[in-house]
Scaffold this motif. Structure first.
Motif, mmCIF file in Angstrom:
data_model
loop_
_atom_site.group_PDB
_atom_site.id
_atom_site.type_symbol
_atom_site.label_atom_id
_atom_site.label_comp_id
_atom_site.label_asym_id
_atom_site.label_seq_id
_atom_site.Cartn_x
_atom_site.Cartn_y
_atom_site.Cartn_z
ATOM 1 N N PRO A 50 -12.576 43.102 -21.052
ATOM 2 C CA PRO A 50 -12.843 44.144 -20.069
ATOM 3 C C PRO A 50 -14.138 44.890 -20.408
ATOM 4 N N ALA A 51 -14.891 45.251 -19.376
ATOM 5 C CA ALA A 51 -16.162 45.956 -19.575
ATOM 6 C C ALA A 51 -15.979 47.251 -20.346
ATOM 7 N N VAL A 52 -14.874 47.953 -20.107
ATOM 8 C CA VAL A 52 -14.672 49.242 -20.772
ATOM 9 C C VAL A 52 -14.573 49.063 -22.289
ATOM 10 N N GLU A 53 -13.997 47.948 -22.749
ATOM 11 C CA GLU A 53 -13.908 47.695 -24.188
ATOM 12 C C GLU A 53 -15.278 47.384 -24.779
ATOM 13 N N ILE A 54 -16.082 46.639 -24.037
ATOM 14 C CA ILE A 54 -17.437 46.327 -24.490
ATOM 15 C C ILE A 54 -18.256 47.602 -24.610
ATOM 16 N N ILE A 55 -18.193 48.422 -23.579
ATOM 17 C CA ILE A 55 -18.972 49.670 -23.559
ATOM 18 C C ILE A 55 -18.539 50.597 -24.684
ATOM 19 N N LYS A 90 -11.350 24.029 -6.577
ATOM 20 C CA LYS A 90 -10.846 24.098 -5.203
ATOM 21 C C LYS A 90 -9.794 23.027 -4.936
ATOM 22 N N GLU A 91 -10.010 21.846 -5.499
ATOM 23 C CA GLU A 91 -9.038 20.781 -5.298
ATOM 24 C C GLU A 91 -7.673 21.167 -5.862
ATOM 25 N N LEU A 92 -7.658 21.761 -7.051
ATOM 26 C CA LEU A 92 -6.391 22.144 -7.663
ATOM 27 C C LEU A 92 -5.740 23.298 -6.908
ATOM 28 N N LEU A 93 -6.501 24.328 -6.607
ATOM 29 C CA LEU A 93 -5.915 25.502 -5.962
ATOM 30 C C LEU A 93 -5.360 25.187 -4.583
ATOM 31 N N THR A 94 -6.038 24.340 -3.843
ATOM 32 C CA THR A 94 -5.546 24.013 -2.499
ATOM 33 C C THR A 94 -4.285 23.155 -2.545
ATOM 34 N N SER A 95 -3.989 22.559 -3.684
ATOM 35 C CA SER A 95 -2.772 21.752 -3.809
ATOM 36 C C SER A 95 -1.560 22.586 -4.205
ATOM 37 N N LEU A 96 -1.773 23.859 -4.497
ATOM 38 C CA LEU A 96 -0.689 24.707 -4.998
ATOM 39 C C LEU A 96 -0.069 25.544 -3.884
ATOM 40 N N PRO A 97 1.253 25.738 -3.902
ATOM 41 C CA PRO A 97 1.878 26.708 -3.000
ATOM 42 C C PRO A 97 1.321 28.106 -3.305
ATOM 43 N N MET A 98 1.033 28.881 -2.281
ATOM 44 C CA MET A 98 0.371 30.172 -2.479
ATOM 45 C C MET A 98 1.220 31.173 -3.263
ATOM 46 N N ASP A 99 2.532 30.959 -3.321
ATOM 47 C CA ASP A 99 3.383 31.900 -4.056
ATOM 48 C C ASP A 99 3.616 31.459 -5.496
ATOM 49 N N ARG A 100 2.826 30.460 -5.963
ATOM 50 C CA ARG A 100 3.053 29.905 -7.292
ATOM 51 C C ARG A 100 1.868 30.050 -8.225
ATOM 52 N N TRP A 101 0.867 30.874 -7.846
ATOM 53 C CA TRP A 101 -0.258 31.050 -8.759
ATOM 54 C C TRP A 101 -0.885 32.421 -8.588
ATOM 55 N N ALA A 102 -1.633 32.802 -9.624
ATOM 56 C CA ALA A 102 -2.311 34.099 -9.623
ATOM 57 C C ALA A 102 -3.584 33.998 -10.446
ATOM 58 N N VAL A 103 -4.502 34.924 -10.175
ATOM 59 C CA VAL A 103 -5.720 35.074 -10.966
ATOM 60 C C VAL A 103 -5.519 36.252 -11.909
ATOM 61 N N VAL A 104 -5.818 36.056 -13.187
ATOM 62 C CA VAL A 104 -5.669 37.116 -14.196
ATOM 63 C C VAL A 104 -7.018 37.260 -14.889
ATOM 64 N N THR A 105 -7.722 38.330 -14.587
ATOM 65 C CA THR A 105 -9.104 38.470 -15.019
ATOM 66 C C THR A 105 -9.351 39.762 -15.781
ATOM 67 N N SER A 106 -10.345 39.729 -16.673
ATOM 68 C CA SER A 106 -10.745 40.939 -17.395
ATOM 69 C C SER A 106 -11.762 41.751 -16.612
ATOM 70 N N ALA A 107 -12.236 41.214 -15.483
ATOM 71 C CA ALA A 107 -13.183 41.946 -14.636
ATOM 72 C C ALA A 107 -12.447 42.991 -13.802
ATOM 73 N N THR A 108 -13.188 43.941 -13.262
ATOM 74 C CA THR A 108 -12.589 44.887 -12.326
ATOM 75 C C THR A 108 -12.274 44.170 -11.022
ATOM 76 N N ARG A 109 -11.373 44.738 -10.241
ATOM 77 C CA ARG A 109 -10.976 44.095 -8.989
ATOM 78 C C ARG A 109 -12.146 43.923 -8.013
ATOM 79 N N PRO A 110 -12.966 44.954 -7.769
ATOM 80 C CA PRO A 110 -14.080 44.742 -6.829
ATOM 81 C C PRO A 110 -15.004 43.605 -7.253
ATOM 82 N N LEU A 111 -15.275 43.499 -8.551
ATOM 83 C CA LEU A 111 -16.172 42.457 -9.029
ATOM 84 C C LEU A 111 -15.517 41.081 -8.932
ATOM 85 N N ALA A 112 -14.274 40.967 -9.374
ATOM 86 C CA ALA A 112 -13.583 39.667 -9.323
ATOM 87 C C ALA A 112 -13.423 39.195 -7.889
ATOM 88 N N GLU A 113 -13.059 40.099 -6.988
ATOM 89 C CA GLU A 113 -12.907 39.722 -5.585
ATOM 90 C C GLU A 113 -14.241 39.269 -5.002
#
Length: 215
Positions: A50-55, A90-113
């Motif tokens: 996370p950026a806050v830890e770096i700073i 993209k090939e992998l993500l499009t093969s997955l049911p939408m209720d079976r995966w998530a993105v887990v990121t150290s970035a802030t939400r506005p930046l990751a989105e």
């Protein structure tokens, strides 16, 4: 190799996409603006934290809020043309049911989105730096993702490229798949190591997903 799971949890930068050139470009500009000596900046690990830890390693506490807003501004402004989708994503993500995966990121939400939208990736659930109190390598980010998906952590598989993220997944009691996109495979401790997501395929099965890997 085949692995069955109820949910797949993906790190973002270095796993689904790459924005490393943008990251280093923006952080170097940020360091210059804040008068941070080059030798002090170079010793800090940027990737997967996370950026806050770096700073917090570089500036006194009273400067952190303003400095955090500034680096997010720089990185969001640099998103156009500064992000590429990694092989197999993209090939992998499009093969997955939408209720079976998530993105887990150290970035802030506005930046990751902004980064994901730049390369045309829609996501069902995201856990970002804004959502947690303790970042990777603490297990909190992945545990929260499992909770959001309503899945037992032990039935999740984490896809990560960074040692800190893999440690986070292990600490959460999850299986881990390491991607050798940003680190040497010898540095990656995981249940399985692959070159990138092009070596992974998946299909929906009753109650979850079956993953097949080439490596």
């Amino acid at each position: 190799m085949k692995i069955q799971a109820e949910a797949l949890l993906f790190d973002n930068d270095g796993t689904l996409i790459s924005s490393m050139e943008s990251v280093f470009r923006c952080w170097r500009r940020w360091a210059e603006e804040y008068g941070i000596a080059a030798e002090d900046f170079e010793r800090v690990e940027l990737h997967g934290r996370p950026a806050v830890e770096i700073i917090a390693e570089l500036l006194p506490a009273e400067q952190i809020p303003g400095a955090l807003k500034r680096i997010e501004q720089l990185e969001v402004e640099d998103v156009p043309g500064g992000v590429v989708v990694l092989a197999g994503t993209k090939e992998l993500l499009t093969s997955l049911p939408m209720d079976r995966w998530a993105v887990v990121t150290s970035a802030t939400r506005p930046l990751a989105e902004a980064r994901l939208h730049e390369v045309g990736i829609d996501f069902p659930v995201m856990i970002a730096a804004d959502d947690i109190t303790r970042g990777k390598p603490h297990p909190e980010p992945f545990l929260l993702a499992a909770e959001k998906l309503g899945v037992d952590p032990a039935r999740c598989v984490v896809f990560e490229d960074a040692p800190a993220g893999l440690e986070s997944g292990r600490a959460a009691g999850m299986k881990t798949v390491a991607l050798a996109t940003t680190h040497d495979p010898a540095e990656l401790v995981a249940d399985l190591v692959v070159r990138d997501l092009s070596a992974v395929s998946a299909q929906a099965i009753e109650g979850g997903v079956e993953i097949t890997t080439e490596d």
